[in-house]
Scaffold this motif. Structure first.
Motif, PDB file in Angstrom:
ATOM      1  N   GLU A   1     -18.443 -26.689   7.231  1.00 45.38           N
ATOM      2  CA  GLU A   1     -18.467 -26.901   8.683  1.00 45.38           C
ATOM      3  C   GLU A   1     -19.634 -26.158   9.325  1.00 45.38           C
TER       4      GLU A   1
ATOM      5  N   ASN B   1     -22.374 -27.862  10.142  1.00 46.98           N
ATOM      6  CA  ASN B   1     -23.138 -28.822  10.919  1.00 46.98           C
ATOM      7  C   ASN B   1     -23.261 -28.308  12.357  1.00 46.98           C
TER       8      ASN B   1
ATOM      9  N   GLN C   1     -22.813 -27.522  16.006  1.00 47.00           N
ATOM     10  CA  GLN C   1     -21.651 -27.539  16.887  1.00 47.00           C
ATOM     11  C   GLN C   1     -22.070 -26.982  18.240  1.00 47.00           C
TER      12      GLN C   1
ATOM     13  N   ASN D   1     -20.450 -25.396  21.413  1.00 47.25           N
ATOM     14  CA  ASN D   1     -19.212 -24.788  21.898  1.00 47.25           C
ATOM     15  C   ASN D   1     -19.348 -24.423  23.372  1.00 47.25           C
TER      16      ASN D   1
ATOM     17  N   ASP E   1     -15.260 -23.480  24.361  1.00 51.94           N
ATOM     18  CA  ASP E   1     -14.388 -22.707  23.474  1.00 51.94           C
ATOM     19  C   ASP E   1     -14.014 -21.342  24.046  1.00 51.94           C
TER      20      ASP E   1
ATOM     21  N   LEU F   1     -10.921 -28.201  18.003  1.00 48.81           N
ATOM     22  CA  LEU F   1     -11.480 -28.255  16.655  1.00 48.81           C
ATOM     23  C   LEU F   1     -10.959 -29.477  15.904  1.00 48.81           C
TER      24      LEU F   1
ATOM     25  N   ALA G   1     -12.797 -32.466  17.159  1.00 46.56           N
ATOM     26  CA  ALA G   1     -14.168 -32.456  16.627  1.00 46.56           C
ATOM     27  C   ALA G   1     -14.185 -32.909  15.168  1.00 46.56           C
ATOM     28  N   ARG G   2     -13.230 -32.438  14.388  1.00 42.75           N
ATOM     29  CA  ARG G   2     -13.150 -32.866  12.986  1.00 42.75           C
ATOM     30  C   ARG G   2     -12.856 -34.359  12.893  1.00 42.75           C
TER      31      ARG G   2
ATOM     32  N   THR H   1     -15.985 -36.224  13.704  1.00 42.09           N
ATOM     33  CA  THR H   1     -16.907 -36.143  12.571  1.00 42.09           C
ATOM     34  C   THR H   1     -16.492 -37.112  11.476  1.00 42.09           C
TER      35      THR H   1
END
Length: 159
Positions: free
Chosen positions: A64, A66, A68, A70, A73, A85, A88-89, A92
């Protein structure tokens, strides 16, 4: 097992990148010495550069690492951050599936039409092999982040 696979992918990507650098330097030196560049360098660089990029992608997604962004957050609590999160996953994973799906037709076309690289005669479908493998393994690695995220959430609840 995934750690060994990652080490193999790192090695293959590094070797491919080394070939890109070595063949480029060879071409430059040859052009300086003889006044003529080596034929086929562009084709070789194209093939090995694609291999180095796509074979390295699964490693990035597994860790992880890549890019990002934030922006929110810091404003969110732990549960909201976990949801963020997860989203976001999921995004992706969806993106990688779309990438993988969009690679299938061009790969099939290179086989169907017998595309070859002009200078070397290399069949273009061969270049697609590490691209497809790298994309498939990237999807797998993104899926593993959901498992890791589930384990981390379970550990937080136990504490």
């Amino acid at each position: 097992m995934l750690d060994r696979l990652n080490r193999l992918l790192i090695l293959l990507a590094a070797v491919a990148l080394f070939v890109v650098i070595a063949i480029t330097l060879f071409d430059i030196v040859l052009a300086l010495v003889t006044g003529r560049p080596y034929g086929g360098v562009y084709d070789i660089v194209q093939a090995f550069l694609a291999a180095s990029v796509f074979l390295a992608m699964p490693i990035v997604f597994r860790g992880e690492t890549n890019i990002q962004v934030n922006l929110i957050d810091g404003l969110l609590g732990p549960k909201a951050r976990a949801v963020n999160l997860f989203i976001a996953r999921l995004a992706t994973l969806a993106f990688m599936i779309i990438i993988g799906w969009s690679e299938i037709q061009p790969f099939r076309d290179t086989i169907l039409f017998g595309d070859i690289l002009y200078e070397t005669g290399l069949r273009v479908w061969i270049i697609w092999i590490p691209i497809l493998i790298g994309t498939a393994l990237s999807i797998l690695m993104v899926v593993t982040t959901f498992w890791r995220g589930h384990q981390a959430n379970a550990e937080e609840v136990e504490v």
